[in-house]
Design an enzyme around this catalytic site. Structure first.
Site, PDB file in Angstrom:
ATOM      1  N   ALA A  67      13.148   1.216  -6.048  1.00 35.59           N
ATOM      2  CA  ALA A  67      13.074   2.061  -4.851  1.00 35.59           C
ATOM      3  C   ALA A  67      11.669   2.645  -4.785  1.00 35.59           C
ATOM      4  O   ALA A  67      11.011   2.819  -5.817  1.00 35.59           O
ATOM      5  CB  ALA A  67      14.105   3.178  -4.959  1.00 35.59           C
ATOM      6  N   GLY A 112      15.848  -0.490  -8.368  1.00 33.43           N
ATOM      7  CA  GLY A 112      16.462  -1.109  -7.189  1.00 33.43           C
ATOM      8  C   GLY A 112      16.180  -2.603  -7.096  1.00 33.43           C
ATOM      9  O   GLY A 112      16.963  -3.349  -6.492  1.00 33.43           O
ATOM     10  N   GLU A 115      18.719  -4.104  -9.213  1.00 36.22           N
ATOM     11  CA  GLU A 115      20.004  -3.942  -8.511  1.00 36.22           C
ATOM     12  C   GLU A 115      20.128  -4.938  -7.360  1.00 36.22           C
ATOM     13  O   GLU A 115      21.203  -5.473  -7.099  1.00 36.22           O
ATOM     14  CB  GLU A 115      20.139  -2.503  -8.003  1.00 36.22           C
ATOM     15  CG  GLU A 115      20.310  -1.507  -9.154  1.00 36.22           C
ATOM     16  CD  GLU A 115      20.226  -0.060  -8.688  1.00 36.22           C
ATOM     17  OE1 GLU A 115      19.142   0.350  -8.230  1.00 36.22           O
ATOM     18  OE2 GLU A 115      21.242   0.649  -8.775  1.00 36.22           O
ATOM     19  N   GLU A 135      15.496   4.242 -14.293  1.00 40.36           N
ATOM     20  CA  GLU A 135      15.678   5.488 -13.527  1.00 40.36           C
ATOM     21  C   GLU A 135      15.706   6.740 -14.395  1.00 40.36           C
ATOM     22  O   GLU A 135      15.282   7.805 -13.938  1.00 40.36           O
ATOM     23  CB  GLU A 135      16.958   5.410 -12.671  1.00 40.36           C
ATOM     24  CG  GLU A 135      16.865   4.485 -11.472  1.00 40.36           C
ATOM     25  CD  GLU A 135      17.196   3.031 -11.790  1.00 40.36           C
ATOM     26  OE1 GLU A 135      17.308   2.681 -12.983  1.00 40.36           O
ATOM     27  OE2 GLU A 135      17.333   2.252 -10.839  1.00 40.36           O
TER      28      GLU A 135
HETATM   29  N1  COA Z   1       7.538   2.821  -5.766  1.00 38.48           N
HETATM   30  C1  COA Z   1       6.402   3.031  -5.114  1.00 38.48           C
HETATM   31  N2  COA Z   1       5.240   2.449  -5.449  1.00 38.48           N
HETATM   32  C2  COA Z   1       5.245   1.622  -6.503  1.00 38.48           C
HETATM   33  C3  COA Z   1       6.410   1.345  -7.231  1.00 38.48           C
HETATM   34  C4  COA Z   1       7.598   1.985  -6.826  1.00 38.48           C
HETATM   35  N3  COA Z   1       8.773   1.771  -7.427  1.00 38.48           N
HETATM   36  N4  COA Z   1       6.099   0.495  -8.226  1.00 38.48           N
HETATM   37  C5  COA Z   1       4.796   0.237  -8.103  1.00 38.48           C
HETATM   38  N5  COA Z   1       4.267   0.916  -7.063  1.00 38.48           N
HETATM   39  C6  COA Z   1       2.894   0.919  -6.588  1.00 38.48           C
HETATM   40  C7  COA Z   1       1.970   1.704  -7.490  1.00 38.48           C
HETATM   41  O1  COA Z   1       2.057   3.089  -7.181  1.00 38.48           O
HETATM   42  C8  COA Z   1       0.653   1.101  -7.134  1.00 38.48           C
HETATM   43  O2  COA Z   1       0.234   1.602  -5.880  1.00 38.48           O
HETATM   44  P1  COA Z   1      -1.309   2.072  -5.678  1.00 38.48           P
HETATM   45  O3  COA Z   1      -2.111   0.825  -5.916  1.00 38.48           O
HETATM   46  O4  COA Z   1      -1.334   2.526  -4.258  1.00 38.48           O
HETATM   47  O5  COA Z   1      -1.549   3.138  -6.686  1.00 38.48           O
HETATM   48  C9  COA Z   1       0.996  -0.365  -6.912  1.00 38.48           C
HETATM   49  O6  COA Z   1       2.386  -0.413  -6.638  1.00 38.48           O
HETATM   50  C10 COA Z   1       0.729  -1.234  -8.125  1.00 38.48           C
HETATM   51  O7  COA Z   1       1.418  -0.672  -9.223  1.00 38.48           O
HETATM   52  P2  COA Z   1       0.711  -0.330 -10.634  1.00 38.48           P
HETATM   53  O8  COA Z   1       1.543   0.703 -11.304  1.00 38.48           O
HETATM   54  O9  COA Z   1      -0.734  -0.035 -10.430  1.00 38.48           O
HETATM   55  O10 COA Z   1       0.866  -1.749 -11.360  1.00 38.48           O
HETATM   56  P3  COA Z   1       0.919  -2.005 -12.931  1.00 38.48           P
HETATM   57  O11 COA Z   1       0.854  -3.475 -13.099  1.00 38.48           O
HETATM   58  O12 COA Z   1      -0.039  -1.158 -13.669  1.00 38.48           O
HETATM   59  O13 COA Z   1       2.397  -1.508 -13.363  1.00 38.48           O
HETATM   60  C11 COA Z   1       4.797  -1.344 -13.127  1.00 38.48           C
HETATM   61  C12 COA Z   1       3.525  -2.180 -12.873  1.00 38.48           C
HETATM   62  C13 COA Z   1       5.951  -2.062 -12.441  1.00 38.48           C
HETATM   63  C14 COA Z   1       5.068  -1.298 -14.645  1.00 38.48           C
HETATM   64  C15 COA Z   1       4.614   0.090 -12.586  1.00 38.48           C
HETATM   65  O14 COA Z   1       4.151  -0.009 -11.250  1.00 38.48           O
HETATM   66  C16 COA Z   1       5.892   0.899 -12.566  1.00 38.48           C
HETATM   67  O15 COA Z   1       6.323   1.388 -13.600  1.00 38.48           O
HETATM   68  N6  COA Z   1       6.493   1.036 -11.358  1.00 38.48           N
HETATM   69  C17 COA Z   1       7.678   1.868 -11.202  1.00 38.48           C
HETATM   70  C18 COA Z   1       8.912   1.152 -11.704  1.00 38.48           C
HETATM   71  C19 COA Z   1      10.131   2.046 -11.564  1.00 38.48           C
HETATM   72  O16 COA Z   1      10.268   3.085 -12.211  1.00 38.48           O
HETATM   73  N7  COA Z   1      11.044   1.601 -10.697  1.00 38.48           N
HETATM   74  C20 COA Z   1      12.307   2.282 -10.493  1.00 38.48           C
HETATM   75  C21 COA Z   1      12.261   3.131  -9.301  1.00 38.48           C
HETATM   76  S1  COA Z   1      13.826   3.874  -9.053  1.00 38.48           S
END
Ligand code: COA
Length: 260
Positions: A67, A112, A115, A135
């Site tokens: 999400a 999500g 999911e 989460e």
């Molecule tokens: N919601 C909103 N934005 C997200 C996102 C999410 N779930 N996951 C990634 N993004 C965005 C980042 O904020 C970043 O945006 P920016 O360039 O404007 O700062 C972009 O996507 C790239 O992500 P980044 O974190 O820089 O990539 P990474 O390769 O370093 O890390 C992840 C990848 C997936 C490990 C990391 O993005 C992450 O932990 N995301 C959240 C995962 C999560 O907790 N999901 C559950 C949500 S309920």
């Protein structure tokens, strides 16, 4: 409808729906969910002319990273429940879809995203795919059906382990847990999905769809699954496809199904 966050393409045998926010790792914001819902209606209305729906993410890195955390952050005690319910509604539509839905998981399937993949009927993953329900790191629990679907796929103890730790697992671990059906190199992912669809599209489509209904009945505790199976079996025996399929076998030729 003009989509801004997804792409919906009609192929010869199936629809391909691509989550298309690669700069945000295809995170699921409200617009994505609304467009996904609208796309499901389009595919449903054309389901007589298509065999399967494939879900994937754009870019080489992510299926969907969950999400949208920026939108999630805005939720409060009065909005949070309906935030979860809308995602649940869309993902339940996928689970109950009339034609097979295949998730081609091409990278991160987190929160999500995991999911969404679990709401599909079949999951194929690229070798770089990673799965998690992270989460708890955000102070919440999965809200789009993850607490209900994950235990059915991997068992209660493993679902609890994954959900209370939020740890990320590899595609091969997901395969060993039964969370995905198969793993292949990224460049072969779509070929693998398409060759599976080629097999399914050669079968009687009434029987393919009825198989989904019967198998879904097995997960509904208030339904007598055996009765559902026998009833569906009986109704298929009245179809032209059944007569053609059995006749073709006896005549040693390929069947020509008409979905009648
Ligand atoms: N919601 C909103 N934005 C997200 C996102 C999410 N779930 N996951 C990634 N993004 C965005 C980042 O904020 C970043 O945006 P920016 O360039 O404007 O700062 C972009 O996507 C790239 O992500 P980044 O974190 O820089 O990539 P990474 O390769 O370093 O890390 C992840 C990848 C997936 C490990 C990391 O993005 C992450 O932990 N995301 C959240 C995962 C999560 O907790 N999901 C559950 C949500 S309920």
């Amino acid at each position: 409808m003009e989509f801004t966050t997804i792409l919906l393409e009609k192929k010869a045998t199936h629809y391909l729906l691509t989550l298309n926010r690669p700069d945000k790792l295809n995170a699921l914001n409200a617009t994505v969910l609304q467009e996904l819902d609208a796309a499901l209606t389009i595919v449903e209305q054309d389901s007589a002319n298509t065999c399967c729906l494939v879900l994937t993410g754009s870019g080489p890195k992510s299926f969907a990273a969950g999400a949208d955390i920026a939108q999630l952050h805005e939720q409060n005690g009065s909005t949070g429940k309906s935030f979860a319910e809308f995602g649940q509604k869309v993902f339940s539509r996928i689970e109950n879809f009339s034609i097979p839905v295949i998730a081609a998981v091409n990278g991160f399937a987190l929160g999500g995203g995991c999911e969404l993949a679990m709401s599909a009927h079949i999951r194929y993953a690229s070798e770089n795919a990673k799965f998690a329900q992270p989460e708890v790191s955000l102070g919440i629990i999965p809200g789009y059906g993850g607490t209900q679907r994950l235990p059915k796929l991997v068992g209660v103890a493993k679902a609890i382990e994954l959900t209370i730790s939020g740890v990320m697992i590899s595609a091969n671990e997901a395969l060993s847990l039964g969370l995905v059906n198969a793993v292949c190199p990224m460049e072969e992912l779509m070929m693998k999905v398409e060759s599976f669809i080629d097999i399914v599209s050669s079968k009687g489509q009434l029987a393919v769809r009825a198989s989904l209904d019967a198998i879904r009945a097995s997960t509904n505790p208030s339904t007598d699954g055996m009765d559902v199976e026998a009833t569906i079996f009986g109704s298929l025996c009245a179809t032209e496809d059944f007569k053609e399929g059995t006749k073709a076998f006896l005549e040693k030729r390929s069947p020509e199904f008409t979905s009648r």
